[in-house]
Design a protein around this motif. Sequence first.
Motif, PDB file in Angstrom:
ATOM      1  N   GLN A  22       0.836  -1.196   0.000  1.00 13.20           N
ATOM      2  CA  GLN A  22       0.000   0.000   0.000  1.00 13.20           C
ATOM      3  C   GLN A  22       0.878   1.256   0.000  1.00 13.20           C
ATOM      4  O   GLN A  22       0.605   2.215  -0.727  1.00 13.20           O
ATOM      5  CB  GLN A  22      -0.923  -0.004   1.210  1.00 13.20           C
ATOM      6  N   LYS A  23       1.937   1.228   0.778  1.00 10.58           N
ATOM      7  CA  LYS A  23       2.854   2.364   0.838  1.00 10.58           C
ATOM      8  C   LYS A  23       3.512   2.592  -0.522  1.00 10.58           C
ATOM      9  O   LYS A  23       3.630   3.729  -0.983  1.00 10.58           O
ATOM     10  CB  LYS A  23       3.917   2.103   1.910  1.00 10.58           C
ATOM     11  N   GLN A  24       3.930   1.506  -1.179  1.00 14.92           N
ATOM     12  CA  GLN A  24       4.540   1.619  -2.502  1.00 14.92           C
ATOM     13  C   GLN A  24       3.543   2.169  -3.522  1.00 14.92           C
ATOM     14  O   GLN A  24       3.888   3.008  -4.353  1.00 14.92           O
ATOM     15  CB  GLN A  24       5.051   0.259  -2.976  1.00 14.92           C
ATOM     16  N   LEU A  25       2.323   1.695  -3.473  1.00 10.22           N
ATOM     17  CA  LEU A  25       1.301   2.157  -4.412  1.00 10.22           C
ATOM     18  C   LEU A  25       0.994   3.640  -4.212  1.00 10.22           C
ATOM     19  O   LEU A  25       0.815   4.378  -5.180  1.00 10.22           O
ATOM     20  CB  LEU A  25       0.023   1.330  -4.282  1.00 10.22           C
ATOM     21  N   LYS A  26       0.953   4.077  -2.958  1.00  2.00           N
ATOM     22  CA  LYS A  26       0.721   5.494  -2.687  1.00  2.00           C
ATOM     23  C   LYS A  26       1.864   6.345  -3.242  1.00  2.00           C
ATOM     24  O   LYS A  26       1.635   7.423  -3.793  1.00  2.00           O
ATOM     25  CB  LYS A  26       0.567   5.741  -1.186  1.00  2.00           C
ATOM     26  N   ALA A  27       3.088   5.848  -3.124  1.00  2.00           N
ATOM     27  CA  ALA A  27       4.237   6.580  -3.652  1.00  2.00           C
ATOM     28  C   ALA A  27       4.165   6.661  -5.176  1.00  2.00           C
ATOM     29  O   ALA A  27       4.439   7.708  -5.765  1.00  2.00           O
ATOM     30  CB  ALA A  27       5.537   5.918  -3.215  1.00  2.00           C
ATOM     31  N   LYS A  28       3.790   5.568  -5.823  1.00  2.00           N
ATOM     32  CA  LYS A  28       3.643   5.567  -7.278  1.00  2.00           C
ATOM     33  C   LYS A  28       2.547   6.525  -7.715  1.00  2.00           C
ATOM     34  O   LYS A  28       2.691   7.258  -8.694  1.00  2.00           O
ATOM     35  CB  LYS A  28       3.328   4.158  -7.791  1.00  2.00           C
ATOM     36  N   LYS A  29       1.438   6.526  -6.986  1.00  2.00           N
ATOM     37  CA  LYS A  29       0.323   7.415  -7.293  1.00  2.00           C
ATOM     38  C   LYS A  29       0.752   8.873  -7.181  1.00  2.00           C
ATOM     39  O   LYS A  29       0.451   9.699  -8.045  1.00  2.00           O
ATOM     40  CB  LYS A  29      -0.827   7.111  -6.319  1.00  2.00           C
ATOM     41  N   ARG A  30       1.478   9.180  -6.128  1.00  2.00           N
ATOM     42  CA  ARG A  30       1.973  10.543  -5.913  1.00  2.00           C
ATOM     43  C   ARG A  30       2.925  10.948  -7.045  1.00  2.00           C
ATOM     44  O   ARG A  30       2.849  12.059  -7.570  1.00  2.00           O
ATOM     45  CB  ARG A  30       2.669  10.618  -4.552  1.00  2.00           C
ATOM     46  N   ALA A  31       3.803  10.030  -7.459  1.00  2.00           N
ATOM     47  CA  ALA A  31       4.741  10.317  -8.538  1.00  2.00           C
ATOM     48  C   ALA A  31       4.011  10.576  -9.855  1.00  2.00           C
ATOM     49  O   ALA A  31       4.372  11.489 -10.605  1.00  2.00           O
ATOM     50  CB  ALA A  31       5.728   9.162  -8.699  1.00  2.00           C
ATOM     51  N   LEU A  32       2.983   9.788 -10.130  1.00  2.00           N
ATOM     52  CA  LEU A  32       2.206   9.982 -11.352  1.00  2.00           C
ATOM     53  C   LEU A  32       1.471  11.318 -11.338  1.00  2.00           C
ATOM     54  O   LEU A  32       1.437  12.029 -12.350  1.00  2.00           O
ATOM     55  CB  LEU A  32       1.209   8.838 -11.549  1.00  2.00           C
ATOM     56  N   ARG A  33       0.905  11.667 -10.207  1.00  2.00           N
ATOM     57  CA  ARG A  33       0.220  12.965 -10.099  1.00  2.00           C
ATOM     58  C   ARG A  33       1.203  14.111 -10.290  1.00  2.00           C
ATOM     59  O   ARG A  33       0.884  15.112 -10.939  1.00  2.00           O
ATOM     60  CB  ARG A  33      -0.492  13.084  -8.754  1.00  2.00           C
ATOM     61  N   ASN A  34       2.396  13.971  -9.732  1.00  2.00           N
ATOM     62  CA  ASN A  34       3.420  15.008  -9.907  1.00  2.00           C
ATOM     63  C   ASN A  34       3.814  15.136 -11.374  1.00  2.00           C
ATOM     64  O   ASN A  34       4.016  16.246 -11.869  1.00  2.00           O
ATOM     65  CB  ASN A  34       4.656  14.706  -9.053  1.00  2.00           C
ATOM     66  N   ARG A  35       3.918  13.999 -12.053  1.00  2.00           N
ATOM     67  CA  ARG A  35       4.278  14.031 -13.477  1.00  2.00           C
ATOM     68  C   ARG A  35       3.187  14.719 -14.294  1.00  2.00           C
ATOM     69  O   ARG A  35       3.479  15.518 -15.188  1.00  2.00           O
ATOM     70  CB  ARG A  35       4.499  12.617 -13.996  1.00  2.00           C
ATOM     71  N   ILE A  36       1.932  14.431 -13.978  1.00  2.00           N
ATOM     72  CA  ILE A  36       0.817  15.085 -14.674  1.00  2.00           C
ATOM     73  C   ILE A  36       0.870  16.590 -14.444  1.00  2.00           C
ATOM     74  O   ILE A  36       0.733  17.379 -15.384  1.00  2.00           O
ATOM     75  CB  ILE A  36      -0.537  14.511 -14.211  1.00  2.00           C
ATOM     76  N   SER A  37       1.080  17.004 -13.215  1.00  2.00           N
ATOM     77  CA  SER A  37       1.161  18.438 -12.891  1.00  2.00           C
ATOM     78  C   SER A  37       2.304  19.099 -13.646  1.00  2.00           C
ATOM     79  O   SER A  37       2.156  20.208 -14.182  1.00  2.00           O
ATOM     80  CB  SER A  37       1.353  18.642 -11.392  1.00  2.00           C
ATOM     81  N   GLN A  38       3.433  18.428 -13.695  1.00  2.00           N
ATOM     82  CA  GLN A  38       4.592  18.981 -14.387  1.00  2.00           C
ATOM     83  C   GLN A  38       4.304  19.128 -15.879  1.00  2.00           C
ATOM     84  O   GLN A  38       4.632  20.160 -16.484  1.00  2.00           O
ATOM     85  CB  GLN A  38       5.801  18.074 -14.176  1.00  2.00           C
TER      86      GLN A  38
END
Length: 74
Positions: A22-38
Amino acid sequence: MPEENEEIKKMEDRIAKLDAQQKQLKAKKRALRNRISQQNRKARTKRLIEKGAILEKFQGAGASEITAEDSLKA
């Protein structure tokens, strides 16, 4: 009794693994959202630069002398 303790230990281990996943998935989700924002920021910046260049072209030779406020008034 030892079998029950062993079963409980297995369940606790499984819970720990799920928590780690779950922790890994949350980190991946956060990274994807950051990439979208960028990517959105980059696209906006590109649009602004392109539109600014077009505006400056229409303003002519004296474009460097015209302020942003003056551009709004015209």
